[in-house]
Design a protein around this motif. Sequence first.
Motif, short mmCIF file in Angstrom:
data_model
loop_
_atom_site.label_atom_id
_atom_site.label_comp_id
_atom_site.label_asym_id
_atom_site.label_seq_id
_atom_site.Cartn_x
_atom_site.Cartn_y
_atom_site.Cartn_z
N THR A 196 0.83 -1.20 0.00
CA THR A 196 0.00 0.00 0.00
C THR A 196 0.86 1.26 0.00
O THR A 196 0.60 2.23 -0.74
CB THR A 196 -0.94 -0.01 1.22
N LEU A 197 1.90 1.26 0.83
CA LEU A 197 2.78 2.43 0.88
C LEU A 197 3.50 2.61 -0.46
O LEU A 197 3.70 3.74 -0.93
CB LEU A 197 3.78 2.29 2.02
N ARG A 198 3.90 1.51 -1.09
CA ARG A 198 4.56 1.61 -2.38
C ARG A 198 3.59 2.17 -3.42
O ARG A 198 3.97 3.01 -4.25
CB ARG A 198 5.06 0.24 -2.82
N THR A 199 2.32 1.73 -3.37
CA THR A 199 1.32 2.24 -4.30
C THR A 199 1.07 3.73 -4.09
O THR A 199 0.93 4.50 -5.03
CB THR A 199 0.00 1.46 -4.14
N HIS A 200 1.01 4.15 -2.82
CA HIS A 200 0.74 5.56 -2.51
C HIS A 200 1.92 6.47 -2.83
O HIS A 200 1.73 7.60 -3.30
CB HIS A 200 0.39 5.70 -1.02
N HIS A 201 3.14 6.01 -2.57
CA HIS A 201 4.28 6.93 -2.60
C HIS A 201 5.42 6.50 -3.52
O HIS A 201 6.38 7.26 -3.69
CB HIS A 201 4.84 7.09 -1.17
N GLY A 202 5.35 5.30 -4.08
CA GLY A 202 6.41 4.84 -4.96
C GLY A 202 7.60 4.30 -4.18
O GLY A 202 7.60 4.21 -2.95
N ASP A 203 8.63 3.90 -4.96
CA ASP A 203 9.83 3.31 -4.38
C ASP A 203 10.94 4.37 -4.25
O ASP A 203 11.05 5.27 -5.08
CB ASP A 203 10.36 2.17 -5.25
N ALA A 204 11.73 4.21 -3.21
CA ALA A 204 12.96 5.00 -3.05
C ALA A 204 14.13 4.17 -3.53
O ALA A 204 14.01 2.99 -3.85
CB ALA A 204 13.13 5.40 -1.59
N ASP A 205 15.29 4.79 -3.61
CA ASP A 205 16.48 4.08 -4.03
C ASP A 205 16.76 2.94 -3.06
O ASP A 205 16.69 3.10 -1.83
CB ASP A 205 17.69 5.02 -4.08
N ALA A 206 17.07 1.76 -3.60
CA ALA A 206 17.33 0.60 -2.77
C ALA A 206 18.62 0.77 -1.98
O ALA A 206 19.54 1.48 -2.40
CB ALA A 206 17.39 -0.66 -3.62
N LEU A 207 18.66 0.12 -0.84
CA LEU A 207 19.87 0.18 -0.01
C LEU A 207 20.95 -0.71 -0.61
O LEU A 207 20.66 -1.79 -1.14
CB LEU A 207 19.55 -0.31 1.40
N PRO A 208 22.21 -0.31 -0.56
CA PRO A 208 23.29 -1.18 -1.06
C PRO A 208 23.43 -2.38 -0.15
O PRO A 208 23.17 -2.32 1.06
CB PRO A 208 24.53 -0.27 -0.99
N PRO A 209 23.83 -3.55 -0.68
CA PRO A 209 24.01 -4.73 0.17
C PRO A 209 25.15 -4.51 1.15
O PRO A 209 26.11 -3.81 0.85
CB PRO A 209 24.34 -5.83 -0.84
N PRO A 210 25.04 -5.09 2.34
CA PRO A 210 26.10 -4.90 3.33
C PRO A 210 27.37 -5.61 2.91
O PRO A 210 27.33 -6.63 2.22
CB PRO A 210 25.51 -5.53 4.60
N PRO A 211 28.53 -5.10 3.33
CA PRO A 211 29.78 -5.81 3.02
C PRO A 211 29.85 -7.12 3.80
O PRO A 211 29.38 -7.20 4.94
CB PRO A 211 30.86 -4.82 3.49
N LEU A 212 30.43 -8.13 3.18
CA LEU A 212 30.56 -9.44 3.80
C LEU A 212 32.03 -9.81 3.94
O LEU A 212 32.92 -9.09 3.47
CB LEU A 212 29.81 -10.49 2.98
#
Length: 863
Positions: A151-167
């Motif tokens: 629902t929040l994605r439908t209302h407001h769209g997506d933000a930039d994804a978080l980078p994967p954590p270093p392993l």
Amino acid sequence: MRIDPLLTRSPATGALRPITEDLLAEVYLAPRVAQLCLVDHLGAGAPWSDSFAASPEETARAVEAGLLAVAHAAPMLDPAEIVTDTLPDGRARNHLDALRALWRDIGTLPDPLNTWRHVLQSKAADALEPLPTADPDCSFATPAEASLARTLRTHHGDADALPPPPLAAEGTALRNLQDRIGRHSDQFAPDPSVACHGLRDPREEAEFAAALAQSLLDTGRVDHPGEIGLLAPDGPAYDLPLQDAFDRVGLPLSGLPTEPAQRDQAGELLSLLLVLLKGPAPRTALASLYITPGMPWPAATGRRMARELIDRGWSRLATEQTGAARELLNAMRPCDTPEQLFARLGFIARAVPGADLHPRVAMLKAATGNEIDWPLLHRLAAPTAVAANGHDRFVEGVSLFSEGALPWRPVRQLIVAGMAGRHWPRPPGSDPFFTEGEIAMIRDTGLMLEGRKQKLARGLELFRRQLCAATEGLNLLVPAMDLRGDHLTPSTGLALIAHMLGTDEPADLVRDIRSARPEDWPVATTRPDPVPMGGAPALPKDGLIHIQRGLGTPDRPGIDLLRLRETKDGPLPHSPSRLETLLVSPLGWLLDELGAKELAWAPETLDVMTLGTLMHQVLEEVFPEGTEIPDDATRAARVPKALNSAIRLHARWLIDVAWATERASLLREARDICAAWAGFLRHTGAEVLHNEIALKGEHGGLLLHGKADCLLKLPGGRILVVDHKRSSAGGRRDRMAKGWDLQVALYRAMLERPSEETPLTRLVAEGAQVVTAYHMLRDGTVLSDAGGADVPRVETTGADAAENAMDHLAQVLAEVGAGTVRLNREGDAKAFEKERGIKAYALENPLVAAFTLPGGSYEEDSE
């Protein structure tokens, strides 16, 4: 439940922040609801009705947990989504129908679910600001959580994804764990990136974790404390020890609560007051009130009053209090009506303003009707700990990660504590409503309830993600036992790690710190020199301790062990029981004289002393002095009244309904004792002259005092001094026959050489013959020495029941008077019972036991 937190990124600044319940309520103007209380909604007709009638509070909590689980499984948080038509008739369908009906009945859910439902039913235009979501998908989200994210994605769209954590680096054991734990995996070789250390308990874990963190810094494996992470179980077993340990090495912990957990002091005080006002209360309850902070007396005064109460059953200092303190103590009386109860609670709340009792008292008053429902009031007033709040996170400190959340920043080295017991992951609990088979059937209908399998998979995935915080090294700490000393089994996570690293058992992976050489430890250590003799005291071989009493000066005389308990009026007299202790253990006697004894708090119990006191009082009231022996009917009427009077005077706590069985047993015992005593008095023709008569005198220059329970005048003018003993005759008969009964001789000494004139001493001075005897209450036997040989129904045990005891007392008094204290030996207890007929209770003192010599008894060594 979600593992990945639901985050939003500000379109203006790009800053990330979690989407919390408060944020959603502010953005969508969601109405707040009161705390959910199901007690008023759980009526008859539901599957849990019988349980609710027996235990309403516990049942309400279980039903609430079941309702929340079902609500989380409904994507739109609507009870209409619960469809049971395809479920077969049976328990699962009945309970699911009942939960749906309950949901419709109450019409709401507790926050945050109520806020979520408001958002699910809103439009994009209803939001006051944009909330674009970052990484909204989580494979472990419940249907309701997944719907909220969509629902929040439908209302407001997506933000930039978080980078994967270093392993960790590819190919290392740590990286293999990060990629594969909890999933199907082949075994792989261990390497230095993963270490597993065995410690004793959580306290030692905390000390080791702090030392290891310091070692990582000292050896350059990390550049600053922020590159070290500490993953620890939630709870007091780790919270305070970790904080103290890191404080000692000077390393700050980043991530501690902003506001630590607090005790519910208002709840504790109110619960204590209810115990006191219900009455009769144990002495430990009143002593706890004395030392409660905020009372209208100084803390030192409260501690002294509590100590006096625990030691003697009453406090002289408490009776001397005045003003507000006196008024508060006067209010601590049992209440019969709600008006009395709340009037006194209101007064106490005003007398102790810092306790903030007024809101809690008002809540209790609102729940009270025309009668006092004590169990309900105790449940409502029960204290609940105020949970820790917030996180004090800063860059420079060692990162502290919590058990139930993802690490909040990456680190180079991760320390995981508590790899034993119910951690990593926590084993999922059983569902309060449905079996695993029923959950599987419900999931087939489309309602995705979580079962143990789903909860365990989520816990393992959370643990894997927590291990992903480390990029270079992982140190696992495994405690052997908890803080109570109970042994712990390896956690599920440790068992999986051990299998992946190719070991057959988790114990094969753990390297016990204590079994390794100190130079091989991963942290610097120093071991103190061993305590000589394992901590045992160095005792003289002859068993004699010499206290140099002659080193004094005229101005400051040396110590006289026989005058330790001395006041301004002179030395206090010794009782027969104190001198009996001296016969058994001179050290035990000395410790008693010095007041060196265990000061434990314990509630009143129906022990031998209490039972004896009650029966003494009953005999006094049923057979008052100067009156004829009551007939059977009069005695039968007096005994219950006398026992009730004795209980109210000496053991008011026995009035409580929980002691009904014991009171009935005491009444039967009192009737038997009084019947036997009446028979003895009639048969001997004795007249009760006095009850509870004090005796004072001296023996060998030593002041004595005691108390005779009963004074009888026998036909012919002889006097029988009786001491009631609540035991059977066997042990006392054996002691008297062997000449080791001290009390008989000391009574005679106080009568023959009195230091204070009494009616009894006047009779002795006038030439009356005095016989001392014991009345054994358990079997009605009356025991005496040779002086009572011709008294009917009196059993004599020998020519002189105190000959050996008096000889030994003279020897011990001479030793102690010269400053010599003889220690006991391990065989003394058995020897005293066998050779003297004496139960060596004085040897049960832990200090006496600590200074006991090995080997047989002193008599055996002397031979």
